[in-house]
Design a protein around this motif. Structure first.
Motif, PDB file in Angstrom:
ATOM      1  N   ARG A 167     -90.344  14.015  -0.794  1.00 42.92           N
ATOM      2  CA  ARG A 167     -91.146  12.846  -1.143  1.00 42.92           C
ATOM      3  C   ARG A 167     -90.279  11.602  -1.234  1.00 42.92           C
ATOM      4  O   ARG A 167     -89.156  11.642  -1.726  1.00 42.92           O
TER       5      ARG A 167
ATOM      6  N   THR B 289     -94.487  11.863   2.153  1.00 43.90           N
ATOM      7  CA  THR B 289     -93.635  13.042   2.217  1.00 43.90           C
ATOM      8  C   THR B 289     -93.123  13.195   3.641  1.00 43.90           C
ATOM      9  O   THR B 289     -93.914  13.364   4.571  1.00 43.90           O
TER      10      THR B 289
ATOM     11  N   PHE C 178     -96.440  13.359   5.681  1.00 42.71           N
ATOM     12  CA  PHE C 178     -97.639  13.749   4.953  1.00 42.71           C
ATOM     13  C   PHE C 178     -98.003  12.623   3.999  1.00 42.71           C
ATOM     14  O   PHE C 178     -97.167  12.135   3.246  1.00 42.71           O
TER      15      PHE C 178
ATOM     16  N   THR D 275    -100.231  18.063  -3.071  1.00 46.84           N
ATOM     17  CA  THR D 275     -99.539  18.979  -2.170  1.00 46.84           C
ATOM     18  C   THR D 275    -100.250  20.324  -2.151  1.00 46.84           C
ATOM     19  O   THR D 275    -100.500  20.916  -3.196  1.00 46.84           O
ATOM     20  N   HIS D 276    -100.602  20.801  -0.966  1.00 50.52           N
ATOM     21  CA  HIS D 276    -101.241  22.102  -0.833  1.00 50.52           C
ATOM     22  C   HIS D 276    -100.430  22.960   0.127  1.00 50.52           C
ATOM     23  O   HIS D 276     -99.372  22.554   0.605  1.00 50.52           O
TER      24      HIS D 276
ATOM     25  N   LEU E 124     -99.289  21.487   4.591  1.00 46.79           N
ATOM     26  CA  LEU E 124     -99.143  20.043   4.756  1.00 46.79           C
ATOM     27  C   LEU E 124     -99.433  19.602   6.187  1.00 46.79           C
ATOM     28  O   LEU E 124     -99.755  18.446   6.424  1.00 46.79           O
TER      29      LEU E 124
ATOM     30  N   TYR F 153    -101.901  13.276   7.815  1.00 45.21           N
ATOM     31  CA  TYR F 153    -100.552  13.149   8.360  1.00 45.21           C
ATOM     32  C   TYR F 153    -100.437  11.950   9.297  1.00 45.21           C
ATOM     33  O   TYR F 153    -101.420  11.422   9.808  1.00 45.21           O
TER      34      TYR F 153
ATOM     35  N   MET G 175     -90.073  19.520  -1.137  1.00 43.44           N
ATOM     36  CA  MET G 175     -90.894  20.673  -0.838  1.00 43.44           C
ATOM     37  C   MET G 175     -90.229  21.471   0.269  1.00 43.44           C
ATOM     38  O   MET G 175     -89.747  20.883   1.231  1.00 43.44           O
TER      39      MET G 175
ATOM     40  N   SER H  88     -95.965  28.059   4.413  1.00 40.74           N
ATOM     41  CA  SER H  88     -96.481  27.090   3.456  1.00 40.74           C
ATOM     42  C   SER H  88     -95.338  26.327   2.827  1.00 40.74           C
ATOM     43  O   SER H  88     -94.194  26.753   2.849  1.00 40.74           O
ATOM     44  N   TYR H  89     -95.688  25.167   2.246  1.00 36.21           N
ATOM     45  CA  TYR H  89     -94.717  24.345   1.546  1.00 36.21           C
ATOM     46  C   TYR H  89     -94.767  24.673   0.063  1.00 36.21           C
ATOM     47  O   TYR H  89     -95.831  24.780  -0.529  1.00 36.21           O
TER      48      TYR H  89
ATOM     49  N   GLU I 150     -92.797  23.561  -3.774  1.00 33.80           N
ATOM     50  CA  GLU I 150     -91.909  22.576  -4.373  1.00 33.80           C
ATOM     51  C   GLU I 150     -90.608  23.226  -4.828  1.00 33.80           C
ATOM     52  O   GLU I 150     -90.607  24.334  -5.352  1.00 33.80           O
TER      53      GLU I 150
END
Length: 461
Positions: A106, A124, A132, A137-138, A141, A146, A431, A441-442, A444
């Motif tokens: 970020r 991000t 992003f 955040t899910h 991303l 985007y 992330m 997946s992303y 943190e």
């Protein structure tokens, strides 16, 4: 049952798309109002639907107009921002992104960037060639929200010459992926490209080195996308259980460009078009020739089509029903019609948070409260309260200064030492792209590089 889903389709901004969403609007509004105060217990997640449901085929240029420039266009050179020039400003090489694979970080902008009519101040940056723009955040991303000059499975960690650099001089924000190579296809060449976010909302994609046609980039391990996307998040009913709510991310618009035009020394320029959100009054909202389909919600004092990032508020405050009125109706009622003005013949009523204006209390307002009974008998009581508050503030400031002095003079004590360890210029966490077995997946990670467990709900295989 998973608690979130991404919905997408042929969203060209036309009447059919808007009507399809509005059909459920009244029912959603009633359900949400009946469940006031109930917040979702889980973080929003996202599921990927089949390609024929997630691919947007066409776009009506409702939010952006764009042009492409080839190697022979002089404007192509003008659009490229030379980060090696000392006149541009301080350029930063992102150490984490430049030495890892499938990771994002970020970054806070120094200016408000207009994206689909919304002011964005935090983005991000991902190693995968995209930015992003979402606030939450899910797990995926790459799905929506985007800015993607060339989203692909790039691996900057392959070479020391591969870097992710960025520049923010207050007028433009530039991200450049330098000499990055595709994972497991490093021998096919290095890509160098950049995206520029301008203060006025203009977006530029510029390509310096493209050794491989975009059509030949494999999307099995990582999505391959070029363009823009935005979405809203709302609480929607589940088809299996109408009374149950789940947070749904709905991609309401996407811009896809012709990837065959992405070659060495090429560029795309996206110019933002006027949106309903820019209008600040009912008259501008309804009568403006620059926009269409705009409706005015007097409670929120907002102009909108009802399909943007603020859609949940639009539903919560029943704006779809309120927007059926005219500006004359609002002029008679006013934005504070539910608030009874204060006078000596009426009882004092506190307006609701939705109707209460955000105006500061003036000196006249303070005097009015002090002399409500006309004889000033309550003034000493209020004076004592104010004096107590001031004394408490003075004590709080003194204790804060004392704590700062103690930390600086005793750096080896555990609490101060912990704070000094956390003090860093890298304010925003990162992330990391994590493969959980089903989908990548992303997740943190903290400043030390360790994943924070539980930040994102585990994938259900």
């Amino acid at each position: 049952m998973k608690n979130g889903i991404i919905q997408s389709g042929k969203t060209d901004g036309g009447p059919s798309d808007i009507q399809r969403i509005r059909r459920d609007e009244q029912d959603l509004s009633r359900r949400i109002q009946n469940r006031t105060g109930q917040e979702p217990t889980n973080r929003p997640s996202i599921d990927i639907l089949p390609d024929n449901m997630t691919r947007v085929v066409e776009d009506s240029q409702r939010y952006y107009s764009w042009r492409s420039f080839g190697p022979g266009d002089k404007h192509t050179q003008d659009l490229w921002v030379d980060l090696d020039s000392v006149h541009q400003g301080p350029v930063r090489v992102h150490a984490i992104l430049s030495n890892t694979h499938r990771q994002a970080s970020r970054v806070a902008l120094t200016f408000d960037f207009l994206f689909y009519g919304h002011q964005v101040r935090q983005i991000t940056i991902a190693t995968g060639g995209f930015i992003f723009t979402g606030e939450i955040t899910h797990r995926m991303l790459t799905a929506t929200q985007y800015i993607a000059p060339l989203m692909a499975n790039f691996d900057p960690s392959f070479s020391k010459n591969s870097t992710v650099r960025y520049l923010d001089n207050g007028d433009i924000f530039v991200v450049q992926w330098d000499n990055v190579r595709l994972k497991d296809r490093e021998t096919e060449g290095a890509f160098t490209f950049q995206t520029v976010l301008c203060h006025n909302g203009t977006i530029v994609f510029s390509y310096k080195d493209v050794p491989l046609p975009v059509e030949k980039i494999n999307s099995t391990e990582h999505p391959v996308k070029v363009g823009l996307s935005d979405a809203f998040m709302a609480l929607l009913s589940s088809p299996q259980s109408p009374d149950a709510k789940r947070q749904t991310i709905y991609e309401y618009h996407r811009v896809e460009i012709d990837t065959t035009k992405i070659v060495n020394s090429s560029a795309f320029e996206f110019t933002p078009l006027p949106t309903c959100l820019q209008h600040n009054s009912c008259e501008q909202c309804i009568q403006s020739n620059l926009t269409s389909g705009c409706r005015w919600c007097n409670t929120l004092q907002r102009c909108s089509t009802g399909i943007d990032r603020y859609r949940q508020e639009w539903l919560d405050y029943s704006c779809s029903e309120e927007a059926k009125g005219t500006c004359d109706d609002y002029a008679h009622r006013g934005p504070e019609s539910s608030v009874i003005p204060f006078n000596s013949s009426s009882s004092v009523k506190t307006p609701s948070p939705a109707a209460q204006p955000a105006n500061p209390v003036t000196e006249d307002d303070t005097k009015l409260l002090f002399h409500h009974h006309g004889n000033g008998e309550e003034a000493p009581e209020h004076t004592a309260i104010i004096a107590g508050v001031v004394a408490a503030l003075v004590l709080l400031v003194f204790l804060t200064l004392l704590a700062v002095y103690y930390i600086n003079t005793h750096p080896t004590v555990a609490p101060p030492f912990y704070l000094m360890q956390r003090r860093t210029n890298n304010y925003w966490p990162s992330m990391k792209f994590r493969n959980q077995g089903c989908h990548s997946s992303y997740a943190e990670v903290d400043l030390g590089g360790y994943e924070k467990e539980g930040f994102i709900e585990a994938e259900q295989c």
